[in-house]
Motif scaffolding. Structure first.
Motif, PDB file in Angstrom:
ATOM      1  N   ARG A 174       0.833  -1.358  -0.020  1.00 14.18           N
ATOM      2  CA  ARG A 174      -0.176   0.086  -0.328  1.00 14.18           C
ATOM      3  C   ARG A 174       1.340   0.905  -0.136  1.00 14.18           C
ATOM      4  O   ARG A 174       0.570   2.415  -1.144  1.00 14.18           O
ATOM      5  CB  ARG A 174      -0.978   0.308   1.122  1.00 14.18           C
ATOM      6  CG  ARG A 174      -2.512  -1.093   1.212  1.00 14.18           C
ATOM      7  CD  ARG A 174      -3.361  -0.979   2.716  1.00 14.18           C
ATOM      8  NE  ARG A 174      -3.658   0.348   2.457  1.00 14.18           N
ATOM      9  CZ  ARG A 174      -3.520   1.125   3.479  1.00 14.18           C
ATOM     10  NH1 ARG A 174      -3.058   0.366   4.659  1.00 14.18           N
ATOM     11  NH2 ARG A 174      -3.849   2.703   3.843  1.00 14.18           N
ATOM     12  N   TYR A 259      -7.723   0.461  -2.570  1.00 16.20           N
ATOM     13  CA  TYR A 259      -6.921  -0.493  -0.583  1.00 16.20           C
ATOM     14  C   TYR A 259      -5.678   0.819  -0.826  1.00 16.20           C
ATOM     15  O   TYR A 259      -5.460   1.470   0.979  1.00 16.20           O
ATOM     16  CB  TYR A 259      -6.777  -1.601  -0.960  1.00 16.20           C
ATOM     17  CG  TYR A 259      -7.671  -2.345  -0.986  1.00 16.20           C
ATOM     18  CD1 TYR A 259      -8.977  -2.271  -0.255  1.00 16.20           C
ATOM     19  CD2 TYR A 259      -8.075  -4.223  -1.341  1.00 16.20           C
ATOM     20  CE1 TYR A 259     -10.150  -2.693   0.049  1.00 16.20           C
ATOM     21  CE2 TYR A 259      -9.011  -4.677  -0.670  1.00 16.20           C
ATOM     22  CZ  TYR A 259      -9.880  -4.165  -0.457  1.00 16.20           C
ATOM     23  OH  TYR A 259     -11.236  -5.003  -0.409  1.00 16.20           O
ATOM     24  N   ASP A 263      -6.765   5.420   3.632  1.00 13.57           N
ATOM     25  CA  ASP A 263      -6.524   5.403   4.557  1.00 13.57           C
ATOM     26  C   ASP A 263      -7.287   4.839   5.653  1.00 13.57           C
ATOM     27  O   ASP A 263      -6.849   4.549   6.874  1.00 13.57           O
ATOM     28  CB  ASP A 263      -6.337   7.216   5.412  1.00 13.57           C
ATOM     29  CG  ASP A 263      -5.295   8.146   4.724  1.00 13.57           C
ATOM     30  OD1 ASP A 263      -4.058   7.825   5.100  1.00 13.57           O
ATOM     31  OD2 ASP A 263      -6.106   9.180   4.089  1.00 13.57           O
ATOM     32  N   VAL A 277      -8.756  -6.287   3.752  1.00 15.72           N
ATOM     33  CA  VAL A 277      -8.573  -4.977   5.067  1.00 15.72           C
ATOM     34  C   VAL A 277      -7.362  -5.995   5.089  1.00 15.72           C
ATOM     35  O   VAL A 277      -6.345  -5.228   5.662  1.00 15.72           O
ATOM     36  CB  VAL A 277      -9.717  -4.317   4.843  1.00 15.72           C
ATOM     37  CG1 VAL A 277     -10.334  -4.555   3.540  1.00 15.72           C
ATOM     38  CG2 VAL A 277     -10.410  -5.223   5.348  1.00 15.72           C
ATOM     39  N   LEU A 282      -4.954  -2.455   6.049  1.00 22.30           N
ATOM     40  CA  LEU A 282      -6.362  -1.402   6.100  1.00 22.30           C
ATOM     41  C   LEU A 282      -6.952  -0.859   7.415  1.00 22.30           C
ATOM     42  O   LEU A 282      -7.124  -1.844   7.644  1.00 22.30           O
ATOM     43  CB  LEU A 282      -6.641  -1.708   4.880  1.00 22.30           C
ATOM     44  CG  LEU A 282      -7.562  -0.351   4.473  1.00 22.30           C
ATOM     45  CD1 LEU A 282      -6.749   1.599   4.378  1.00 22.30           C
ATOM     46  CD2 LEU A 282      -8.175  -0.318   3.352  1.00 22.30           C
ATOM     47  N   GLY A 340      -3.843  -0.001  11.886  1.00 23.92           N
ATOM     48  CA  GLY A 340      -3.453  -0.685  10.576  1.00 23.92           C
ATOM     49  C   GLY A 340      -2.272  -1.839  10.798  1.00 23.92           C
ATOM     50  O   GLY A 340      -2.295  -2.644  10.357  1.00 23.92           O
TER      51      GLY A 340
END
Length: 371
Positions: A174, A259, A263, A277, A282, A340
């Motif tokens: 990411r 993704y 944020d 996720v 995420l 995260g």
């Protein structure tokens, strides 16, 4: 075995939740050995009728056998339908000289499990949800090779191996892709970014609530990428001039970009969504579907307990909640980073490899037993 390469029959269909992990495992098996024969069982009515051939795999059709929940005329037709489905599954297993049958639940899994048991072919069961379906509860009684996505799933002998994911998602970095993803999606490179998705069909609650809160999100400097669902739209409340983007699309073909750009995500809590996720680290706010058997709340619960997300009831997901909870979270980078990291610790990126290992174990054990 077919020479030194496996022949595997995969059973699972009806919904993306069954077909997506099936295809991810198929791709993994082929990556390991291009000579592996993979055949999928499915119905003519399910999504697999389109998705499996499009992915390059043969599909053997099995008659759809819905399980009546109440005494109806369909209950009397069940034995005959089930016999026909088991016969079709048996033919596919024999014709492909299958070394193993792997089931993911759904209408075709029950006849596949019954046929494999009758033919003495090793069975591997994979359950995506924290609350298992009827087919996999049956299949788990026939085999020691049972894999689940979430801890606490009540199937005998279950191993927590995660969900097989598309490589596009499982291999996502990411941070590295963030700037390019935002540029590709037409988002601001610096403003906090919220992803909203209710899956391919969308979620009316999310569409209504976030659309009504568009002005407050803009006032806080928050931009939004909102996947409304096919055929759906979002009515946006007035936003001030020069506000950060609020992009509404029906569907996102590149979830990896979404993704990477986000944020935080507000989403339902299907097994695939929760697995994706968390795998990419995420942070999420899960709004479980309020109908059904409650499996979505169970899917999200261990992630929330681990600190990787928040859980909010569908009825409590209101514009007032957005202002009181969502806006402060999105404007707190340290808290988002901690969530995260917790999500990534819970997530499993190599569920396809782990399940392929289990298939190999089942085949080797079955080969020894038949020797």
């Amino acid at each position: 075995m077919n020479g030194s390469s496996l022949s595997v029959v995969l059973a699972g269909g009806g919904t993306t939740g069954h077909v997506a992990p099936l295809l991810a495992l198929a791709d993994c098996l082929r990556r390991r050995d291009p000579g592996t024969r993979v055949t999928a069982l499915g119905t003519a009515e399910g999504l697999e009728a389109r998705l499996v051939p499009a992915a390059g795999y043969p599909l053997a059709l099995v008659p759809r056998v819905p399980m009546p929940r109440r005494p109806t005329a369909d209950l009397g037709r069940l034995p005959g339908r089930l016999r026909a489905a088991v016969a079709a599954a048996s033919t596919a297993i024999r014709d492909n000289a299958a070394d193993a049958v792997v089931g993911f639940g759904g209408y075709v899994a029950t006849p596949a499990y019954l046929a494999a048991r009758r033919l003495g072919v090793p069975i591997v069961v994979h359950e995506a949800n924290a609350r298992p379906g009827l087919a996999n509860r049956l299949g788990a009684r026939f085999t020691p090779w049972v894999a689940v996505t979430f801890p606490g799933t009540p199937l005998r002998g279950a191993q927590v191996l995660g969900l097989p994911l598309r490589r596009q998602i499982a291999g996502l970095d990411r941070i590295r892709l963030r700037a390019a993803a935002r540029a590709e999606l037409g988002l601001d490179p610096w403003a906090p970014a919220l992803l909203v998705t209710g899956g391919s069909l969308g979620a009316q609650r999310l569409n209504l609530t976030l659309g009504q809160a568009a002005g407050q999100l803009a006032a806080a400097g928050i931009q939004v990428l909102h996947a409304a669902g096919r055929g759906k739209s979002v009515d946006l409340a007035p936003r001030p001039p020069g506000a950060p983007p609020y992009r509404v699309v029906e569907y996102l073909d590149r979830m990896d970009l979404a993704y990477a750009a986000a944020d935080l995500v507000v989403c339902r809590a299907g097994a695939g969504t929760v697995s994706e996720v968390t795998a990419v680290g995420l942070p999420a706010v899960y709004v479980p579907l309020p109908v059904g058997n409650g499996e979505q709340r169970l899917n999200a619960a261990p992630v929330v307990e681990a600190g990787g997300g928040l859980l909010v009831d569908d009825a409590a997901c209101t514009p007032e909640w957005v202002v009181a909870t969502l806006v402060p979270l999105l404007t707190d980078p340290a808290r988002l980073a901690a969530m995260g990291a917790a999500a990534a610790t819970f997530g499993i990126r190599d569920g396809d490899e782990r399940l392929a290992d289990l298939v190999n174990q089942a085949v080797k054990h079955g080969t020894r037993e038949r020797a």
